[in-house]
Design an enzyme around this catalytic site. Structure first.
Site, short mmCIF file in Angstrom:
data_model
loop_
_atom_site.label_atom_id
_atom_site.label_comp_id
_atom_site.label_asym_id
_atom_site.label_seq_id
_atom_site.Cartn_x
_atom_site.Cartn_y
_atom_site.Cartn_z
N GLU A 47 0.85 -1.19 0.00
CA GLU A 47 0.00 0.00 0.00
C GLU A 47 0.90 1.25 0.00
OE1 GLU A 47 -1.60 0.66 3.90
OE2 GLU A 47 -3.33 1.80 3.16
N LYS A 127 -9.48 2.01 -1.75
CA LYS A 127 -9.68 1.48 -0.39
C LYS A 127 -11.02 1.93 0.21
CE LYS A 127 -7.16 1.20 4.02
NZ LYS A 127 -5.87 1.61 4.67
N CYS A 172 -4.93 -3.06 2.88
CA CYS A 172 -4.64 -2.91 4.30
C CYS A 172 -5.80 -3.24 5.24
CB CYS A 172 -4.07 -1.51 4.56
SG CYS A 172 -3.15 -1.47 6.09
N1 ING Z 1 -3.33 0.38 8.78
C1 ING Z 1 -3.72 -0.45 9.84
C2 ING Z 1 -4.30 -1.78 9.38
O1 ING Z 1 -5.49 -2.00 9.28
C3 ING Z 1 -5.06 -0.72 11.90
C4 ING Z 1 -4.61 0.24 10.82
C5 ING Z 1 -4.14 -1.53 12.55
C6 ING Z 1 -6.37 -0.78 12.26
C7 ING Z 1 -4.58 -2.45 13.55
C8 ING Z 1 -6.82 -1.66 13.25
C9 ING Z 1 -5.93 -2.50 13.89
O2 ING Z 1 -3.48 -2.66 9.21
C10 ING Z 1 -3.95 0.74 7.61
N2 ING Z 1 -3.25 1.56 6.78
O3 ING Z 1 -5.09 0.38 7.33
#
Ligand code: ING
Length: 311
Positions: A47, A127, A172
């Protein structure tokens, strides 16, 4: 005749704000050449692979925010990647930040594309599950301002014919939501490409930190198995602008088994030969949606309405 695709997950180490797009593309081309030498048909980048993951900090100036976006694709800086891919005859998946003017207004998306071996863009995804929040939280060690900088993707979860199979994409946080995989599963997807920027530390829920890698793999293994598809998950890893991001790039089989994984938090190639027919027996038995899935009978209210399901 088995449909075997040799896939290279191209994990990237950190890209700092001071690193140029050209420098990032150079690193990606080096991995592309290595992948080709290993017989890869397609290489998968993370990403937002051209720049630092800027949602991790607050930017007030609109032009500075726009400086992290591509106005067209291929862009000047990413064209060498397209040219080298065409020369090597290898396909690729690329995550980047997209400025779109198609409606006349400026719209910003967290986007990914799939490019075939002739350098043609097969499909694009924007996304949908944007984590984080809109307003800066000064007390936090870093931010997640994706809801501030990006609009929710408007292209849905689509599958495309490519590389001899049915290919899908997500980005992601999408990988944590079963709907992302199921919408692709209902299109008979055989391989899903996704990139991620995932911090090792969760400022507002630090108790989740210890399970970061587990949840990363759990999400993709479950999505792969429950939709009988390959899943290729690729990290931008390491300490990027002070934010430590997990690596853990993996290639997951339709059985749910991890067949290859990254061992570092740096630029690293993870390669596997993927039989696109491996999911067929599951699609025809356990996950034969037509035979076994009964949406019309699900009594639970799908939306969170607070309704207590009938006993
Ligand atoms: N980053 C993280 C992801 O979903 C996150 C944000 C991490 C949300 C852990 C919830 C728990 O991997 C992105 N860019 O989405």
């Amino acid at each position: 005749m088995p449909r075997v695709l040799t896939v290279a997950a191209a994990q990237l180490g950190p890209i700092q704000r001071s690193d140029s797009r050209a420098a990032a593309v150079e690193r990606m081309i080096a991995l592309m050449r290595e992948a080709k030498a290993m017989g890869a048909d397609v290489i998968v980048y993370p990403e937002a692979a051209l720049t630092a993951f800027f949602p991790h900090w607050f930017i007030s100036d609109d032009r500075e925010i726009d400086s992290y976006f591509e106005r067209e694709m291929p862009s000047t800086d990413s064209k060498p990647l397209f040219d080298e891919a065409r020369r090597l005859k290898i396909g690729f998946h690329l995550g980047y930040c997209e400025l779109d003017y198609a409606t006349g207004a400026k719209r910003r998306f967290n986007t990914a594309i799939l490019v075939d071996k002739q350098g043609e863009i097969i499909g694009k995804y924007r996304k949908i599950h944007l984590p984080g929040y809109v307003e800066n939280r000064p007390g936090a060690p870093f931010q997640n301002l994706e809801k501030r900088y990006f609009e929710v993707g408007d292209l849905g979860f689509r599958a495309w014919r490519g590389f001899g199979g049915v290919m899908g994409m997500m980005i992601c946080n999408d990988r944590r939501w079963p709907e992302s995989y199921r919408v692709l599963g209902l299109q008979d997807v055989e391989m899903i490409f996704l990139g991620y920027n995932t911090p090792a530390h969760h400022p507002f829920t630090p108790e989740h930190d210890r399970l970061g890698h587990f949840h990363n793999e759990l999400s993709m293994q479950a999505g792969a198995y429950q939709n009988a598809t390959w899943v290729v998950g690729v990290a931008k890893a390491g300490v990027e602008e002070g934010v430590d991001q997990i690596g853990g790039s993996v290639i997951v089989a339709p059985t749910g088994e991890i067949v290859a994984r990254a061992l570092t938090n740096a630029d690293e190639l993870v390669v596997a030969r993927c039989d696109l027919d491996l999911g067929r027996s599951y699609k025809e038995s356990t996950f034969n949606f037509a035979k076994h899935r009964r949406v019309e009978h699900y009594k639970m209210i799908v939306e969170r309405t607070g309704a207590i399901p009938p006993n």
